[in-house]
Design a protein around this motif. Structure first.
Motif, PDB file in Angstrom:
ATOM      1  N   THR A   4       0.835  -1.205   0.000  1.00  0.00           N
ATOM      2  CA  THR A   4       0.000   0.000   0.000  1.00  0.00           C
ATOM      3  C   THR A   4       0.867   1.251   0.000  1.00  0.00           C
ATOM      4  OG1 THR A   4      -1.751  -1.199   1.164  1.00  0.00           O
ATOM      5  CG2 THR A   4      -1.846   1.207   1.226  1.00  0.00           C
TER       6      THR A   4
ATOM      7  N   VAL B   5       2.232   1.649  -3.526  1.00  0.00           N
ATOM      8  CA  VAL B   5       1.214   2.134  -4.465  1.00  0.00           C
ATOM      9  C   VAL B   5       0.980   3.630  -4.273  1.00  0.00           C
ATOM     10  CG1 VAL B   5      -1.253   2.018  -5.033  1.00  0.00           C
ATOM     11  CG2 VAL B   5       0.079  -0.084  -4.810  1.00  0.00           C
TER      12      VAL B   5
ATOM     13  N   ARG C  98      -8.167  -6.983   5.247  1.00  0.00           N
ATOM     14  CA  ARG C  98      -8.946  -6.510   4.099  1.00  0.00           C
ATOM     15  C   ARG C  98      -8.055  -5.672   3.185  1.00  0.00           C
ATOM     16  NH1 ARG C  98     -13.321  -3.094   5.983  1.00  0.00           N
ATOM     17  NH2 ARG C  98     -12.181  -2.836   7.910  1.00  0.00           N
TER      18      ARG C  98
ATOM     19  N   ARG D   1      -6.829  -6.222   0.213  1.00  0.00           N
ATOM     20  CA  ARG D   1      -7.161  -6.140  -1.210  1.00  0.00           C
ATOM     21  C   ARG D   1      -8.017  -4.907  -1.500  1.00  0.00           C
ATOM     22  NH1 ARG D   1      -8.555 -11.455  -4.343  1.00  0.00           N
ATOM     23  NH2 ARG D   1      -6.682 -11.856  -3.163  1.00  0.00           N
ATOM     24  N   GLU D   2      -8.992  -4.656  -0.644  1.00  0.00           N
ATOM     25  CA  GLU D   2      -9.868  -3.495  -0.821  1.00  0.00           C
ATOM     26  C   GLU D   2      -9.097  -2.192  -0.604  1.00  0.00           C
ATOM     27  OE1 GLU D   2     -13.059  -1.871  -2.275  1.00  0.00           O
ATOM     28  OE2 GLU D   2     -12.817  -4.030  -2.088  1.00  0.00           O
TER      29      GLU D   2
ATOM     30  N   LYS E  64      -5.846  -1.722  -1.080  1.00  0.00           N
ATOM     31  CA  LYS E  64      -4.944  -1.547  -2.214  1.00  0.00           C
ATOM     32  C   LYS E  64      -5.715  -1.073  -3.446  1.00  0.00           C
ATOM     33  CE  LYS E  64      -0.877  -3.749  -4.065  1.00  0.00           C
ATOM     34  NZ  LYS E  64      -0.089  -4.962  -4.071  1.00  0.00           N
ATOM     35  N   ARG E  65      -6.912  -1.588  -3.637  1.00  0.00           N
ATOM     36  CA  ARG E  65      -7.745  -1.172  -4.768  1.00  0.00           C
ATOM     37  C   ARG E  65      -8.036   0.329  -4.688  1.00  0.00           C
ATOM     38  NH1 ARG E  65     -12.132  -4.710  -4.398  1.00  0.00           N
ATOM     39  NH2 ARG E  65     -10.727  -6.242  -5.225  1.00  0.00           N
ATOM     40  N   ARG E  66      -8.372   0.815  -3.495  1.00  0.00           N
ATOM     41  CA  ARG E  66      -8.646   2.240  -3.322  1.00  0.00           C
ATOM     42  C   ARG E  66      -7.377   3.069  -3.528  1.00  0.00           C
ATOM     43  NH1 ARG E  66     -12.555  -0.167  -0.733  1.00  0.00           N
ATOM     44  NH2 ARG E  66     -14.552   0.801  -0.355  1.00  0.00           N
TER      45      ARG E  66
ATOM     46  N   GLN F 224      -4.833   2.283  -5.425  1.00  0.00           N
ATOM     47  CA  GLN F 224      -4.520   2.283  -6.857  1.00  0.00           C
ATOM     48  C   GLN F 224      -5.402   3.290  -7.589  1.00  0.00           C
ATOM     49  OE1 GLN F 224      -5.101  -1.896  -7.520  1.00  0.00           O
ATOM     50  NE2 GLN F 224      -2.893  -2.290  -7.593  1.00  0.00           N
ATOM     51  N   ALA F 225      -6.659   3.409  -7.191  1.00  0.00           N
ATOM     52  CA  ALA F 225      -7.582   4.338  -7.840  1.00  0.00           C
ATOM     53  C   ALA F 225      -7.141   5.789  -7.657  1.00  0.00           C
ATOM     54  CB  ALA F 225      -8.992   4.140  -7.306  1.00  0.00           C
TER      55      ALA F 225
END
Length: 121
Positions: free
Chosen positions: A71, A74, A108, A110-111, A113-115, A117-118
């Motif tokens: 994180t 990223v 959690r 994955r969630e 990291k997704r945020r 990355q966005a």
């Protein structure tokens, strides 16, 4: 040897931080490894009252919280400064819910990291 990077203390005063020798003891690693982790951006340190410290929430048991290093990477790649990264990790996000650091601690990642990355787009 390069100096250890330190962010400004942008966290609430009630956020517990650990001096580097305490981090080393918790991780059962020499302090040189902790300093290298900071230089490699695996962890972020801040100066509080003149003492170089790491947020206690970055550690779980005798390890760095799973997903934290990725994180941080990223967010760094998205152009976040260490201070901005700390603010983001410790600011509540209603869509998670809670703070990203707490979501990482709750497995959690994955969630989170997704945020993160966005944010780079």
């Amino acid at each position: 040897m390069s100096s250890v990077p330190a962010a400004g203390d942008v966290l609430d005063p009630d956020v517990e931080v650990l001096p580097l020798p305490d981090v080393a003891a918790r991780l059962d690693q020499p302090i040189t490894r902790v300093r290298q982790a900071l230089r490699d951006r695996h962890l972020i340190a801040l100066r509080r009252d003149g003492v170089l410290a790491v947020p206690a929430a970055f550690l779980a048991d005798a390890e760095v919280v799973k997903g934290l290093q990725g994180t941080i990477t990223v967010l760094h790649d998205a152009g976040f400064s260490p201070e901005e990264t700390l603010r983001w990790l410790f600011t509540a996000d209603d869509s998670l819910p809670g703070r990203p650091i707490d979501a990482l601690r709750d497995n959690r990642g994955r969630e989170v990291k997704r945020r993160a990355q966005a944010l780079g787009f």
